[in-house]
Design an enzyme around this catalytic site. Structure first.
Site, PDB file in Angstrom:
ATOM      1  N   ASP A  26       0.863  -1.166   0.000  1.00 30.68           N
ATOM      2  CA  ASP A  26       0.000   0.000   0.000  1.00 30.68           C
ATOM      3  C   ASP A  26       0.906   1.224   0.000  1.00 30.68           C
ATOM      4  O   ASP A  26       1.764   1.347   0.877  1.00 30.68           O
ATOM      5  CB  ASP A  26      -0.855  -0.040   1.286  1.00 30.68           C
ATOM      6  CG  ASP A  26      -2.229   0.539   1.097  1.00 30.68           C
ATOM      7  OD1 ASP A  26      -2.298   1.658   0.575  1.00 30.68           O
ATOM      8  OD2 ASP A  26      -3.208  -0.121   1.476  1.00 30.68           O
TER       9      ASP A  26
ATOM     10  N   ASP B  48     -12.582  -0.446   4.035  1.00 30.37           N
ATOM     11  CA  ASP B  48     -13.295   0.821   4.250  1.00 30.37           C
ATOM     12  C   ASP B  48     -14.807   0.671   4.082  1.00 30.37           C
ATOM     13  O   ASP B  48     -15.525   1.671   4.169  1.00 30.37           O
ATOM     14  CB  ASP B  48     -12.803   1.877   3.240  1.00 30.37           C
ATOM     15  CG  ASP B  48     -11.355   2.264   3.470  1.00 30.37           C
ATOM     16  OD1 ASP B  48     -10.922   2.305   4.636  1.00 30.37           O
ATOM     17  OD2 ASP B  48     -10.653   2.525   2.468  1.00 30.37           O
TER      18      ASP B  48
HETATM   19  C1  GLC Z   1      -7.894   5.332   1.992  1.00 33.03           C
HETATM   20  C2  GLC Z   1      -7.752   4.113   2.857  1.00 33.03           C
HETATM   21  C3  GLC Z   1      -8.392   4.412   4.179  1.00 33.03           C
HETATM   22  C4  GLC Z   1      -7.659   5.568   4.825  1.00 33.03           C
HETATM   23  C5  GLC Z   1      -7.644   6.774   3.907  1.00 33.03           C
HETATM   24  C6  GLC Z   1      -6.652   7.793   4.353  1.00 33.03           C
HETATM   25  O1  GLC Z   1      -9.203   5.597   1.691  1.00 33.03           O
HETATM   26  O2  GLC Z   1      -8.286   2.998   2.221  1.00 33.03           O
HETATM   27  O3  GLC Z   1      -8.424   3.297   5.014  1.00 33.03           O
HETATM   28  O4  GLC Z   1      -8.258   5.909   6.031  1.00 33.03           O
HETATM   29  O5  GLC Z   1      -7.279   6.431   2.595  1.00 33.03           O
HETATM   30  O6  GLC Z   1      -5.356   7.346   4.079  1.00 33.03           O
END
Ligand code: GLC
Length: 520
Positions: free
Chosen positions: A99, A320
């Site tokens: 990620d 999410d």
């Molecule tokens: C993305 C991620 C989420 C995170 C956000 C801020 O949407 O999937 O989990 O809180 O970015 O980085």
């Protein structure tokens, strides 16, 4: 299959690192835990693991607030653990996707500490500083601008105030972040899932966003305005293309983008002449109502919006969003599995989806997610879909010998890996069969999708190439349905008794039954 890249042929499995497997008893999942479960993943048949952020982080947003882009947080292990995990994954033919969080760092990142030290610090312009805030809201509630008393300016944060946004107009920021990509690519990482790809660059003039006339009063604050100046700016495509060109300097790597946009805008992230993301995440099934007609429209609109040569992808869940089996009901989860595994392109499975895990309600005093803590009671919390993987029916579900960081919830009989291994029929076994079927029938991956149609609660479509034709039948309702088919044989059904049966003419699907028929 040979001509396809690994990321086209195979299936991506998302591991939310904190919740997959704990190896040291601290109640938080870690890299050695993932290592211990590699053979489970091989048996499931997936091809690549995407791990949520594992970099050093104060964990204000559980790793999406990065303090050092080129190291491992001790809660997850060490760099040696990481290297071993990559090597062991590769040895088993699994790819590793990290990620990448380029939009913002942690407020404890040395770059930000320098940036906020004084207005003339060389890193001042690495973040977004202004004398006056505009009306852009934070995605986690409240204003996105935080006053800094020392330097008497505001800084911008799309998410928490602990997650200041980097200034992607600054070439030095770009260079530093591209070096981060190279650092991990050089270590053998096979690709990245890029966090909030569509938000990375903001309007140069910081214009106020217009009011969203369709928003309800109770909507989260970021829905009350149309996010036209702080997201999806035209300049973002230049950055995506730059990231892609770095990937292209290595062989066989994949660039995946997290993008929540309507389909017409989503597909622009493939880039001019496909020089953007290989896979702009297609989240349409996360939002589509679970009806035959809504799914037909969703699938058709995506198919027709795809640029020439663009490779499709599909997702049913992630960290999410409320879990699939909760959104559509446990009865329908196997139908969703047959749908997903017979759609074209690359698929991503969220850990636990393969055993039908549901959201776990989290008592208010155990809430961890900052999005919910900042905006309680409006249903934005993401803890319920992030609870520990259910490996067995013991107290902590085989996830940890300690106290899990999020409760494992009530144990529902049969909803864990060990029980599903033992059962003759289970979601786990259905997933394995579907994944293996897809692996041995490339037409399900790259064949055309034709003749999509509905009839009441029935959704049907065909996948075809010169050599073969497969019909998918899905009963999205709770009553039996009759339909018709040309002569063929049931390759796989959620009703085991029907496997292998010859069909010709009328077929009946019981409630929530789905099947794949090989047409002669
Ligand atoms: C993305 C991620 C989420 C995170 C956000 C801020 O949407 O999937 O989990 O809180 O970015 O980085």
């Amino acid at each position: 299959m040979q001509e396809m890249n690994w990321w086209q042929r195979g299936i991506v499995y998302e591991v939310y690192a904190r919740s997959f497997q704990d190896s040291n008893g601290d109640g938080v999942g870690d890299l050695n835990g993932i290592l211990d479960r590699l053979d489970y993943l091989v048996r499931l048949g997936i091809s690549a693991i995407w791990i949520s952020p594992i970099y050093p982080s104060p964990m204000a947003d559980f790793g999406y607030d990065v303090e050092d882009y080129c190291a491992i947080d001790p809660v997850f292990g060490t760099m040696a653990d990481f290297d071993r995990l990559v090597a062991e994954a590769h040895r088993r033919g699994l790819r590793m996707i990290l990620d990448f969080v380029p939009n913002h760092s942690s407020d404890r990142h040395p770059w930000f500490l320098e940036s906020r030290a004084s207005v003339d610090n060389p890193k001042r312009d690495w973040y977004l500083w202004r004398d006056q805030p505009n009306n852009w809201p934070s995605n986690f509630g409240g204003s996105a601008w935080e006053w800094d008393e020392t330097t008497r300016q505001y800084y911008y944060h799309s998410f928490l105030k602990e997650q200041p946004d980097l200034n992607w107009r600054n070439p030095a920021v770009r260079k530093a972040m591209y070096d981060v990509l190279r650092f991990w690519l050089d270590r053998g990482v096979d690709g990245f899932r890029v966090d909030v790809m569509w938000m990375i660059i903001k309007d140069e003039l910081f214009r106020d966003n217009p009011i969203n006339a369709e928003s309800r009063d109770a909507a989260p604050s970021n829905h009350r305005l149309l996010p036209i100046y702080n997201t999806n700016r035209p300049e973002v495509h230049e950055i995506v293309a730059e990231m892609r060109s770095i990937m292209d300097q290595y062989s066989n790597r994949v660039l995946i983008g997290e993008i929540y946009l309507p389909v017409e805008q989503l597909v622009t992230y493939y880039g001019q002449n496909l020089t953007g993301a290989h896979l702009p995440f297609n989240f349409l099934l996360l939002q589509a109502p679970w009806t035959a007609e809504a799914l037909r429209q969703t699938i058709s609109s995506y198919q027709s919006a795809l640029p020439m040569g663009a490779w499709p992808n599909w997702v049913l869940g992630n960290h999410d969003n409320s879990r699939l089996a909760t959104r559509i009901g446990v009865r329908q989860a196997p139908v969703a599995a047959v749908l997903l595994l017979t759609l074209p392109g690359t698929l991503t499975i969220y850990y636990g989806e393969e055993i039908g895990m549901t959201d776990v309600p989290i008592p208010p005093d155990e809430v961890q997610d900052p999005a919910e803590k900042n905006q309680p009671g409006i249903g934005v919390g993401r803890d319920p879909e992030r609870t520990p993987m259910l490996w067995n029916d013991s107290e902590s579900a085989g996830f940890t010998v300690g106290k899990p960081w999020l409760t494992v919830g009530v144990h529902y009989a049969g909803r864990d890996v060990a029980s599903q291994e033992r059962a003759d029929y289970s979601m786990l076994k259905l997933y394995r069969r579907l994944i293996s079927l897809r692996g041995s029938h490339p037409v399900l991956v790259n064949g055309s999708l034709n003749r999509i149609a509905t009839d009441g609660d029935l959704l049907r479509y065909e996948r075809a190439n010169e050599a073969a034709r497969y019909l998918t039948l899905l009963n999205l309702g709770s009553t039996p349905i009759q339909t018709f088919t040309e002569p063929g044989r049931i390759l796989l059904s959620t009703d085991l008794a029907q496997d292998g049966r010859e069909v010709n003419g009328r077929v009946e699907l019981s409630d929530a039954q789905a099947c794949i028929i090989e047409l002669y």
